[in-house]
Structure formats: structure tokens, C-alpha cells
Design a protein around this motif. Structure first.
Motif, PDB file in Angstrom:
ATOM      1  N   SER A 199      -2.590   9.820   2.619  1.00 55.66           N
ATOM      2  CA  SER A 199      -2.371  11.273   2.572  1.00 55.66           C
ATOM      3  C   SER A 199      -2.372  11.886   3.960  1.00 55.66           C
ATOM      4  O   SER A 199      -2.049  13.061   4.123  1.00 55.66           O
ATOM      5  N   GLU A 200      -2.732  11.091   4.980  1.00 52.66           N
ATOM      6  CA  GLU A 200      -2.803  11.594   6.352  1.00 52.66           C
ATOM      7  C   GLU A 200      -2.144  10.601   7.303  1.00 52.66           C
ATOM      8  O   GLU A 200      -2.128   9.398   7.049  1.00 52.66           O
ATOM      9  N   PRO A 201      -1.597  11.091   8.422  1.00 52.16           N
ATOM     10  CA  PRO A 201      -0.976  10.188   9.396  1.00 52.16           C
ATOM     11  C   PRO A 201      -2.005   9.270  10.033  1.00 52.16           C
ATOM     12  O   PRO A 201      -3.192   9.586  10.098  1.00 52.16           O
ATOM     13  N   TRP A 202      -1.527   8.128  10.505  1.00 51.41           N
ATOM     14  CA  TRP A 202      -2.373   7.244  11.298  1.00 51.41           C
ATOM     15  C   TRP A 202      -2.657   7.956  12.617  1.00 51.41           C
ATOM     16  O   TRP A 202      -1.745   8.400  13.300  1.00 51.41           O
ATOM     17  N   GLY A 203      -3.931   8.108  12.970  1.00 53.14           N
ATOM     18  CA  GLY A 203      -4.258   8.875  14.167  1.00 53.14           C
ATOM     19  C   GLY A 203      -5.276   8.210  15.051  1.00 53.14           C
ATOM     20  O   GLY A 203      -5.906   7.200  14.690  1.00 53.14           O
ATOM     21  N   ALA A 204      -5.449   8.815  16.236  1.00 51.19           N
ATOM     22  CA  ALA A 204      -6.413   8.295  17.198  1.00 51.19           C
ATOM     23  C   ALA A 204      -7.845   8.467  16.695  1.00 51.19           C
ATOM     24  O   ALA A 204      -8.741   7.699  17.075  1.00 51.19           O
ATOM     25  N   VAL A 205      -8.066   9.491  15.876  1.00 48.37           N
ATOM     26  CA  VAL A 205      -9.357   9.660  15.209  1.00 48.37           C
ATOM     27  C   VAL A 205      -9.204   9.062  13.816  1.00 48.37           C
ATOM     28  O   VAL A 205      -8.555   9.649  12.958  1.00 48.37           O
ATOM     29  N   PRO A 206      -9.763   7.885  13.582  1.00 50.10           N
ATOM     30  CA  PRO A 206      -9.489   7.177  12.327  1.00 50.10           C
ATOM     31  C   PRO A 206      -9.924   7.950  11.093  1.00 50.10           C
ATOM     32  O   PRO A 206     -11.020   8.501  11.044  1.00 50.10           O
ATOM     33  N   THR A 207      -9.050   7.997  10.111  1.00 51.64           N
ATOM     34  CA  THR A 207      -9.375   8.606   8.826  1.00 51.64           C
ATOM     35  C   THR A 207     -10.131   7.606   7.964  1.00 51.64           C
ATOM     36  O   THR A 207     -10.245   6.423   8.295  1.00 51.64           O
ATOM     37  N   THR A 222      -9.107   6.367   5.209  1.00 50.69           N
ATOM     38  CA  THR A 222      -8.165   5.329   4.789  1.00 50.69           C
ATOM     39  C   THR A 222      -7.967   4.297   5.888  1.00 50.69           C
ATOM     40  O   THR A 222      -7.936   3.086   5.623  1.00 50.69           O
ATOM     41  N   GLN A 223      -7.813   4.752   7.120  1.00 48.52           N
ATOM     42  CA  GLN A 223      -7.684   3.806   8.235  1.00 48.52           C
ATOM     43  C   GLN A 223      -8.910   2.903   8.337  1.00 48.52           C
ATOM     44  O   GLN A 223      -8.783   1.689   8.536  1.00 48.52           O
ATOM     45  N   GLN A 224     -10.080   3.506   8.245  1.00 46.45           N
ATOM     46  CA  GLN A 224     -11.312   2.732   8.398  1.00 46.45           C
ATOM     47  C   GLN A 224     -11.381   1.615   7.362  1.00 46.45           C
ATOM     48  O   GLN A 224     -11.788   0.481   7.673  1.00 46.45           O
ATOM     49  N   LEU A 225     -11.001   1.918   6.140  1.00 49.70           N
ATOM     50  CA  LEU A 225     -11.084   0.916   5.073  1.00 49.70           C
ATOM     51  C   LEU A 225      -9.974  -0.124   5.192  1.00 49.70           C
ATOM     52  O   LEU A 225     -10.213  -1.325   5.027  1.00 49.70           O
ATOM     53  N   MET A 226      -8.760   0.313   5.480  1.00 51.55           N
ATOM     54  CA  MET A 226      -7.639  -0.626   5.546  1.00 51.55           C
ATOM     55  C   MET A 226      -7.803  -1.640   6.681  1.00 51.55           C
ATOM     56  O   MET A 226      -7.437  -2.804   6.536  1.00 51.55           O
ATOM     57  N   THR A 227      -8.348  -1.204   7.804  1.00 42.92           N
ATOM     58  CA  THR A 227      -8.511  -2.124   8.928  1.00 42.92           C
ATOM     59  C   THR A 227      -9.613  -3.153   8.678  1.00 42.92           C
ATOM     60  O   THR A 227      -9.726  -4.128   9.415  1.00 42.92           O
ATOM     61  N   ARG A 228     -10.403  -2.919   7.625  1.00 43.16           N
ATOM     62  CA  ARG A 228     -11.525  -3.831   7.345  1.00 43.16           C
ATOM     63  C   ARG A 228     -11.306  -4.685   6.098  1.00 43.16           C
ATOM     64  O   ARG A 228     -12.238  -5.351   5.646  1.00 43.16           O
ATOM     65  N   LEU A 229     -10.098  -4.691   5.556  1.00 45.37           N
ATOM     66  CA  LEU A 229      -9.792  -5.590   4.443  1.00 45.37           C
ATOM     67  C   LEU A 229      -9.478  -6.967   5.025  1.00 45.37           C
ATOM     68  O   LEU A 229      -8.338  -7.281   5.356  1.00 45.37           O
ATOM     69  N   ARG A 230     -10.502  -7.752   5.160  1.00 49.17           N
ATOM     70  CA  ARG A 230     -10.375  -9.040   5.839  1.00 49.17           C
ATOM     71  C   ARG A 230      -9.430  -9.977   5.090  1.00 49.17           C
ATOM     72  O   ARG A 230      -9.492 -10.105   3.867  1.00 49.17           O
ATOM     73  N   GLY A 231      -8.560 -10.646   5.854  1.00 50.47           N
ATOM     74  CA  GLY A 231      -7.671 -11.627   5.265  1.00 50.47           C
ATOM     75  C   GLY A 231      -6.574 -11.032   4.402  1.00 50.47           C
ATOM     76  O   GLY A 231      -5.924 -11.752   3.648  1.00 50.47           O
ATOM     77  N   ALA A 232      -6.358  -9.726   4.502  1.00 46.88           N
ATOM     78  CA  ALA A 232      -5.351  -9.070   3.666  1.00 46.88           C
ATOM     79  C   ALA A 232      -4.167  -8.614   4.509  1.00 46.88           C
ATOM     80  O   ALA A 232      -4.288  -8.368   5.714  1.00 46.88           O
ATOM     81  N   GLU A 233      -3.010  -8.517   3.871  1.00 50.42           N
ATOM     82  CA  GLU A 233      -1.835  -7.916   4.481  1.00 50.42           C
ATOM     83  C   GLU A 233      -1.716  -6.492   3.947  1.00 50.42           C
ATOM     84  O   GLU A 233      -1.781  -6.276   2.740  1.00 50.42           O
ATOM     85  N   VAL A 234      -1.524  -5.548   4.850  1.00 53.79           N
ATOM     86  CA  VAL A 234      -1.452  -4.140   4.452  1.00 53.79           C
ATOM     87  C   VAL A 234      -0.204  -3.505   5.044  1.00 53.79           C
ATOM     88  O   VAL A 234       0.035  -3.597   6.256  1.00 53.79           O
ATOM     89  N   LEU A 235       0.594  -2.868   4.195  1.00 55.52           N
ATOM     90  CA  LEU A 235       1.660  -1.987   4.652  1.00 55.52           C
ATOM     91  C   LEU A 235       1.171  -0.561   4.424  1.00 55.52           C
ATOM     92  O   LEU A 235       0.949  -0.140   3.282  1.00 55.52           O
ATOM     93  N   PHE A 236       0.965   0.151   5.506  1.00 56.90           N
ATOM     94  CA  PHE A 236       0.360   1.490   5.499  1.00 56.90           C
ATOM     95  C   PHE A 236       1.481   2.506   5.669  1.00 56.90           C
ATOM     96  O   PHE A 236       2.162   2.533   6.699  1.00 56.90           O
ATOM     97  N   PHE A 237       1.688   3.351   4.662  1.00 64.86           N
ATOM     98  CA  PHE A 237       2.746   4.361   4.709  1.00 64.86           C
ATOM     99  C   PHE A 237       2.123   5.733   4.910  1.00 64.86           C
ATOM    100  O   PHE A 237       1.419   6.243   4.038  1.00 64.86           O
ATOM    101  N   GLU A 238       2.373   6.320   6.095  1.00 61.24           N
ATOM    102  CA  GLU A 238       1.858   7.653   6.379  1.00 61.24           C
ATOM    103  C   GLU A 238       2.858   8.704   5.909  1.00 61.24           C
ATOM    104  O   GLU A 238       4.036   8.413   5.714  1.00 61.24           O
ATOM    105  N   PRO A 239       2.402   9.951   5.701  1.00 60.80           N
ATOM    106  CA  PRO A 239       3.292  11.004   5.198  1.00 60.80           C
ATOM    107  C   PRO A 239       4.455  11.258   6.155  1.00 60.80           C
ATOM    108  O   PRO A 239       4.393  10.922   7.342  1.00 60.80           O
ATOM    109  N   PRO A 240       5.515  11.869   5.638  1.00 53.41           N
ATOM    110  CA  PRO A 240       6.660  12.184   6.505  1.00 53.41           C
ATOM    111  C   PRO A 240       6.257  13.079   7.658  1.00 53.41           C
ATOM    112  O   PRO A 240       5.390  13.948   7.520  1.00 53.41           O
ATOM    113  N   ALA A 241       6.876  12.840   8.818  1.00 54.41           N
ATOM    114  CA  ALA A 241       6.663  13.739   9.947  1.00 54.41           C
ATOM    115  C   ALA A 241       7.332  15.075   9.642  1.00 54.41           C
ATOM    116  O   ALA A 241       8.238  15.154   8.820  1.00 54.41           O
TER     117      ALA A 241
END
Length: 375
Positions: A22-30, A32-51
Motif C-alpha cells: 500500500s506504500e512505496p518502497w522507501g528509505a524509511v522502511p515500512t 511491509t518492507q521490514q517483513l518482506m526483507t526478513r522472509l528467509r529463503g523466499a523469493e518476493v516480487l514487491f509491487f509498490e503503488p503507481p507513481a
């Protein structure tokens, strides 16, 4: 509270996730970012909202944030009401075609769909997925209630950021787990940090806030404390909406400083110089029981915390946070926090901060998903 998870899904080795953020990937991790980066051994395609506007960011190659995690920007679509059935469906199909193209490029098959907003419910029937996760971190009042109800009904598991959100979603799904916000505990619990340049000449006790000051952030308690404690320095770290009605008044005081936005990597240095950490309310959040991640950052430092409470609010961490109900009481508690003795409360706060580490939150997510065959 215990949760019972039941599912028709069979346990598999599937570790591919389509994340609709629901939010763009940013320098201040959301969250969603915090959780997705910690899914060990997983492949993630992260789709951020339209610019915004006519941006062509969706045409750019995916940004690889870590091995197995790639970020794409969704294309813009017409913002039309659902009652315009044909146009609305066309917009959703456009988003789905974009996502399906990326799934094909990355050879994703029977992925798990991670959703974060009720507006994403319309993609459920357009994307191939083995399971659906709904991570709810706020009350989505801007969307039709039916959208969130349908998403909750379709989810194999719901993660909710507060007990209030669990109560809101429980009529639609029995598989709910409480997953509050978190903190990068190792970053904020460090001692002996350097003093930021702006604060090197400050000798007075520092009472500080870290975070964005929005237009509706109630700064009345801050104004009271600044007036009652003229020998203290008040430091506000973060972006400021200058349309906040009390901002012009506060910046006129000689013992008040606004530093503006600071990168996340520098934020612990400022908190390390605070003697007391300050928390205020946003008017839009009155009645919410969602704990801001800022509180977990404060707890991780061990510093005293003074927080403003709305009427009838159930206090979180009442043993280690000074909670005020009026601006006058807020100023008095700031003075009391400055004179806090002993280190019991400091250690207790850090225990709470450590318990909220994002690594631990992600471990809980993986445990729950593993129990229903989605990890």
C-alpha cells in the motif's frame, strides 16, 4: 490469547510471494518492507503503488533490494468508482496484466499473495495464487467496508496490528494473529553514539520528538511543556507540515529547535542525546489502539517516555511510559521523567523494545505461515 489455524492447503516447499504494498518502497522502511526483507529463503516480487501523475516508473526494470527480492512500480490506472463497472474492470485488468508479466519473467508459479489494502481485493480473481495473506496495519475508513470484508473472507490468514483491528476483522475470518508494529532493535539500542552536530553545543536537558509533525498533530502538550520548562531544550527531529497551527508559535521559543527530516541511519544518534522522549497524538488517530513504531524505537533506547493519551485510552506499557491526559499533566510528567532514578525502568523498556524487534515479528509470521503450508 491463542489462535487456531486451519486450512485445506497442504504443506509444500513453496516460497514465492507476490507482495502488493500500500506504500512505496522507501528509505524509511515500512512495515511491509521490514517483513518482506526478513522472509528467509523466499523469493518476493514487491509491487509498490503507481507513481503520481504521468510517471513512467512502471517501465523501469525491477530494483533488486536483496537476493530474491525485486521491487516493481505498478502502472497508473484510471481512478474510477466501482459503479462504472466496465472502466473499473479495465483498470484492474491492466494492473493484473502488468503483474502477470513480471511473474512470468521471474518464473513464479502458484505463488502466495500478500495483500496490504482492501483496494487489492479486485485482483484476487485475476492472479494465480496458492494462498492469500492480508496484513492489516490500519483501519481503512477510506475504502468501502465490503472490500475489506471480501478480502478478509478470502484470506487464509490475517495479521492485524492491534486488538482493535482483530475485533474489526474477526466476523469475517477466524484465522487472525496479532502482529503489532516493530523496531530495528540493534540499531536503536546502541550506546555511546556520537552527538549530532546541531546538538553538540546544547548543555541543557534535551526533551525530544522523532517523527513527522503532521497538520493534525496536537502540539498543545509540547507548547505547555516548553513554557513550563524554560531551562530545557526541546528538539523536534523530522519533517514538519508548516500548516500545523502551533508550529509557528513553537519555533519562536529560544529553547526549541526543529532539525527537519533526518535519514533513518542518523536517527539513533539524535535519540541517544535525548534525556526524555516525547510522544503526541494525531487527531485522526484518536480512538485507535495501534502503537506507532516510534514508541518501540523510544523503548529500545531505554530513555524515559512521556506520552499524551486520549480520553479512556487503555495505556500501553504503563509501567515504563509516563501517560498524561492534559497538557498541564504532560509538562509535570516531563519534569518527573527528567528526575527518574535507578535503571529498572531503563532495562524494562529495552526488554519491551527487544521483544518488538522486526526479526522476531518476521519469525512469528514464518511460524504461522509454515503451520498452514504457506512458507
Amino acid at each position: 490469547m491463542s489462535f487456531s489455524f486451519s486450512s485445506h492447503l497442504e504443506v509444500s516447499a513453496l516460497k514465492q510471494y507476490i507482495c502488493l504494498s500500500s506504500e512505496p518502497w522507501g528509505a524509511v522502511p515500512t512495515r511491509t518492507q521490514q517483513l518482506m526483507t526478513r522472509l528467509r529463503g523466499a523469493e518476493v516480487l514487491f509491487f509498490e503503488p503507481p507513481a503520481s501523475g504521468k510517471s513512467k516508473d512502471y517501465k523501469k526494470p525491477g530494483r533488486k533490494m536483496r537476493p530474491g527480492l525485486t521491487v516493481y512500480t505498478l502502472p497508473s490506472v484510471l481512478e474510477v468508482d466501482e459503479k462504472h463497472t466496465r472502466l473499473f474492470a479495465m483498470s484492474q485488468r491492466r494492473l493484473a496484466r502488468f503483474i502477470l508479466d513480471k511473474l512470468s519473467r521471474h518464473r513464479f508459479r502458484e505463488s502466495v499473495l500478500w495483500t496490504t489494502s482492501p483496494g487489492q481485493v479486485h485482483l484476487l480473481d485475476l492472479l494465480p495464487c496458492k494462498g492469500v495473506i492480508y496484513d492489516c496495519d490500519r483501519a481503512w475508513s477510506a475504502f468501502p467496508l465490503e472490500w475489506e470484508s471480501d478480502l478478509a473472507l478470502s484470506a487464509d490468514v490475517i495479521f492485524a496490528a492491534s486488538p482493535g483491528l482483530i475485533d474489526r476483522l474477526s466476523p469475517c475470518n477466524d484465522n487472525l494473529a496479532l502482529l503489532p508494529g516493530g523496531v530495528n532493535y540493534p540499531m536503536f539500542s546502541r550506546d555511546g553514539l556520537p552527538t549530532p552536530p546541531e546538538l553538540r553545543g546544547v548543555r541543557a536537558p534535551v526533551l525530544g520528538w522523532a517523527g513527522t509533525i503532521h497538520r493534525d498533530t496536537d502540539l498543545t502538550p509540547a507548547l505547555q511543556a516548553v513554557r513550563d520548562l524554560p531551562d530545557c531544550a526541546f528538539v523536534f527531529v523530522g519533517a514538519v507540515d508548516e500548516k500545523n497551527p502551533l508550529f509557528p508559535l513553537l519555533r519562536e521559543f529560544p529553547n526549541v529547535a526543529f532539525t527537519g527530516f533526518k535519514p533513518l541511519v542518523d536517527l539513533p544518534d539524535y535519540l541517544g542525546r535525548f534525556d526524555v522522549c516525547l510522544d503526541f497524538l494525531r487527531r485522526r488517530d484518536v480512538g485507535s489502539d495501534i502503537i506507532p513504531c516510534r514508541i518501540y524505537e523510544y523503548l529500545s533506547t531505554g530513555k524515559p517516555i512521556v506520552s499524551m493519551l486520549y480520553e479512556d485510552q487503555v495505556e500501553e506499557f504503563p509501567d515504563v511510559i509516563y501517560g498524561a491526559h492534559t497538557p498541564q499533566e504532560y509538562a509535570q510528567l516531563c519534569q518527573r521523567a527528567l528526575s527518574e532514578a535507578g535503571d529498572w525502568a531503563r532495562r524494562r523498556r529495552r526488554d519491551y523494545g527487544e521483544a518488538a524487534a522486526w526479526s522476531g515479528r518476521a519469525d512469528e509470521v514464518c511460524r504461522i505461515l509454515g503451520s498452514i503450508g504457506l512458507y
